[in-house]
Write a protein that holds these residues in place. Structure first.
Motif, PDB file in Angstrom:
ATOM      1  N   LYS A  41      40.267  39.604  42.529  1.00 47.94           N
ATOM      2  CA  LYS A  41      41.586  38.965  42.707  1.00 47.94           C
ATOM      3  C   LYS A  41      41.974  38.907  44.176  1.00 47.94           C
ATOM      4  O   LYS A  41      42.817  38.102  44.555  1.00 47.94           O
ATOM      5  N   ARG A 138      52.829  50.761  33.786  1.00 43.83           N
ATOM      6  CA  ARG A 138      52.782  49.299  33.666  1.00 43.83           C
ATOM      7  C   ARG A 138      52.121  48.906  32.345  1.00 43.83           C
ATOM      8  O   ARG A 138      52.749  48.371  31.463  1.00 43.83           O
ATOM      9  N   THR A 212      42.630  50.551  45.979  1.00 43.83           N
ATOM     10  CA  THR A 212      42.346  50.670  47.413  1.00 43.83           C
ATOM     11  C   THR A 212      42.978  51.923  48.031  1.00 43.83           C
ATOM     12  O   THR A 212      42.288  52.671  48.730  1.00 43.83           O
ATOM     13  N   ARG A 228      37.612  50.235  40.854  1.00 40.24           N
ATOM     14  CA  ARG A 228      37.854  48.793  40.938  1.00 40.24           C
ATOM     15  C   ARG A 228      38.741  48.382  42.120  1.00 40.24           C
ATOM     16  O   ARG A 228      39.629  47.531  41.965  1.00 40.24           O
ATOM     17  N   GLY A 230      40.159  46.278  45.214  1.00 40.33           N
ATOM     18  CA  GLY A 230      39.979  44.875  45.596  1.00 40.33           C
ATOM     19  C   GLY A 230      40.379  44.643  47.044  1.00 40.33           C
ATOM     20  O   GLY A 230      39.640  44.067  47.846  1.00 40.33           O
ATOM     21  N   THR A 231      41.562  45.155  47.418  1.00 39.12           N
ATOM     22  CA  THR A 231      42.135  44.888  48.739  1.00 39.12           C
ATOM     23  C   THR A 231      41.254  45.402  49.871  1.00 39.12           C
ATOM     24  O   THR A 231      41.282  44.860  50.985  1.00 39.12           O
TER      25      THR A 231
HETATM   26  C1  LIG Z   1      44.216  46.790  36.949  1.00 45.25           C
HETATM   27  C2  LIG Z   1      43.907  46.830  38.415  1.00 45.25           C
HETATM   28  N1  LIG Z   1      42.774  47.421  38.842  1.00 45.25           N
HETATM   29  C3  LIG Z   1      42.438  47.453  40.155  1.00 45.25           C
HETATM   30  C4  LIG Z   1      43.266  46.898  41.121  1.00 45.25           C
HETATM   31  C5  LIG Z   1      42.826  46.891  42.572  1.00 45.25           C
HETATM   32  O1  LIG Z   1      43.661  47.608  43.375  1.00 45.25           O
HETATM   33  P1  LIG Z   1      43.915  47.338  44.943  1.00 45.25           P
HETATM   34  O2  LIG Z   1      44.826  46.176  45.076  1.00 45.25           O
HETATM   35  O3  LIG Z   1      44.577  48.617  45.311  1.00 45.25           O
HETATM   36  O4  LIG Z   1      42.630  47.138  45.595  1.00 45.25           O
HETATM   37  C6  LIG Z   1      44.464  46.316  40.715  1.00 45.25           C
HETATM   38  C7  LIG Z   1      45.400  45.743  41.700  1.00 45.25           C
HETATM   39  O5  LIG Z   1      46.367  45.101  41.457  1.00 45.25           O
HETATM   40  C8  LIG Z   1      44.802  46.273  39.337  1.00 45.25           C
HETATM   41  O6  LIG Z   1      45.941  45.704  38.897  1.00 45.25           O
END
Ligand SMILES: Cc1ncc(COP(=O)(O)O)c(C=O)c1O
Length: 362
Positions: A41, A138, A212, A228, A230-231
Motif C-alpha cells: 500500500k 481497529r 514500520t 508486514r 510498508g512505510t
Molecule cells: C493491517 C496493516 N498491516 C501492516 C501495515 C503497515 O504498517 P506501516 O504503515 O507502519 O508500515 C498497516 C498500515 O497501515 C496495516 O494497516
C-alpha cells in the motif's frame, strides 16, 4: 532527464535510499529468522514489489483486492490484510486465488461465510488468518477465546483453509528502547491464542504482525512468523519524528516551487492537499504539513487544494520567489496514491515510475 528539468510539484524517489531501506530490513529479518511480507500500500508499484521479493521477502501484503490484481504478474504469495467481506470483494479474491496463493485476514463469521461462498462458487481455496486485536482497537476480535471460535467457523467452511493468526500493533509508536515493554502484552496475547489453538489440536501456522514503527523491534514478539511493514521502504516525517529513522533514510521527497511571496512573513508552494494530503505528523502535531529540507525553520502551516502556505517568520534566510524546495511529506502512503506517476532518481538520471495500483481502493 535531470532533476532540474522536472515540472513541479514532483514526487522524487532516491533509488540509493530505497535500496538501503530495503536491504536493511531484509538483513534484520534474516538475522532473526523472521519472514518479511512488505505492505505494498505504500509504493503501489510492481517495480518496488519485485525489488522486495528479490531481496528475500516471502510474499506481499495488500490492503485491497485491486492491489492484489495489480501485483499478480509477480507470481507472489499474497496476504489481503483487510476484512474483504462484501460479495464483490469476496468474489474477486476467490477468482485471484485460482492464480496465486491468496490469504485473507478476517474478524467475523460473516466474512468467513461470504469468502467460503465465493471460493466454493469459483472452485478455489482461500487461506484465512483470523484477526486478533492486540491493542489498536481497529479490527480483530477481542480475546483468544473469540479468536478460537472464529477459527472453528473457518475450519468447517468449504473453500477456506485456516492458515494462522493475524494482528496489527498499529498503536505502538513508543521510542524503540521502550518497545520491548509495549510489545510484551502483544506477545502474551498471541501466546495465549496459540496455546488455545494447540489445546484443540490446531497449529497456528502463520502468525502475521508488524509495522514500520515496530519493525526493528519485532524480535520482542517471538510468536511472529512474518511481519508486514510498508512505510519503511520510503519513510516519511511520521517515521522521522518517531525516531524510527533519520532524514537521510527518507527516500521520497516532493520537489515544489515557491509561487508567491506577496504576503509578509509567508511564501506559498505549488503543493496543497492534492499533493501532500492533509495528514498531520502523528508524533509531532506542531511540525506542520511536512518538512522543507532546505529551510527547517519554515513551517507549512496551511494547505488548500493547490497552495501550501509557509510561515517563514522564524527563518534567518528565506526562500525566493521561483526557487525550488524539497518537502518530506508527513505520511507518504496517501501521497503516492495521489500521483499517477512519480520519478525514480538513480545515478543522476530521472525516469518516470508509474503508480501501478493507484486508486485501487476496492
Ligand atoms: C493491517 C496493516 N498491516 C501492516 C501495515 C503497515 O504498517 P506501516 O504503515 O507502519 O508500515 C498497516 C498500515 O497501515 C496495516 O494497516
Amino acid at each position: 532527464m535531470k532533476l532540474e528539468d522536472l515540472c513541479t510539484p514532483a514526487l522524487v524517489l532516491d533509488a540509493a535510499v530505497v535500496e538501503k531501506n530495503v536491504h536493511r530490513l531484509a538483513n534484520y529479518v534474516k538475522s532473526h529468522g523472521l519472514g518479511l511480507r512488505p505492505h505494498t500500500k505504500t509504493h503501489k508499484s510492481r517495480k518496488l514489489s519485485a525489488m522486495q521479493l528479490a531481496t528475500g521477502s516471502i510474499g506481499l501484503t495488500v490492503a485491497k483486492v485491486g492491489e492484489a490484481q495489480t501485483m499478480l504478474p509477480l507470481e507472489a504469495d499474497m496476504l489481503l490484510a483487510y476484512p474483504a467481506l462484501d460479495s464483490h470483494r469476496a468474489a474477486w479474491a476467490a477468482k485471484l486465488a485460482k492464480q496465486t496463493t491468496l490469504r485473507v485476514a478476517i474478524d467475523s463469521a460473516l466474512a468467513a461465510e461470504r469468502l467460503s461462498a465465493a471460493a466454493s462458487a469459483e472452485g478455489s481455496t482461500l487461506g484465512i488468518l483470523v484477526d486478533l486485536d492486540v491493542g489498536m482497537g481497529r479490527t480483530g476480535v477481542a480475546t483468544p477465546e473469540l479468536l478460537w471460535q472464529l477459527a472453528e467457523v473457518v475450519l468447517r467452511s468449504p473453500g477456506l483453509r485456516l492458515d494462522g493468526i493475524f494482528c496489527y500493533p498499529g498503536h505502538v509508536w513508543g521510542p524503540a528502547d521502550q518497545q520491548a515493554q509495549q510489545l510484551a502484552p502483544v506477545s502474551q496475547k498471541l501466546a495465549a491464542a496459540i496455546d488455545l489453538f494447540a489445546k484443540h489440536g490446531v497449529q497456528a501456522g502463520i502468525v502475521s504482525g508488524g509495522s514500520t514503527p515496530t519493525a526493528y523491534q519485532s524480535h520482542h514478539v517471538p510468536q511472529y512468523t512474518e511481519i508486514r511493514p510498508g512505510t519503511y521502504v520510503y519513510n516519511d516525517m511520521n517515521t522521522v519524528a518517531g525516531n524510527f529513522c533519520t532524514l537521510d533514510d527518507c527516500a521520497a521527497r516532493m520537489v515544489c516551487t515557491v509561487i508567491s511571496n506577496a504576503v509578509a512573513g509567508q511564501v506559498v508552494l505549488d503543493s496543497g492537499t492534492k499533493v501532500l494530503t492533509s495528514d498531520r505528523c502523528i508524533p509531532n502535531l506542531e511540525l506542520g504539513h511536512g518538512l522543507i529540507v532546505e529551510y527547517p525553520a519554515a513551517r507549512i502551516t496551511k494547505l488548500s487544494e493547490e497552495h501550501g502556505q509557509v510561515d517563514i517568520t522564524n527563518c534567518d534566510r528565506v526562500p525566493k520567489l521561483g526557487e525550488r524546495v524539497t518537502v518530506i511529506p508527513n505520511h507518504i502512503c496517501p501521497c503516492i496514491n495521489l500521483a499517477s506517476q512519480v520519478w525514480w532518481h538513480e545515478a543522476g538520471e530521472i525516469t518516470p515510475l508509474p503508480i501501478d495500483a493507484r486508486g485501487e481502493v476496492v
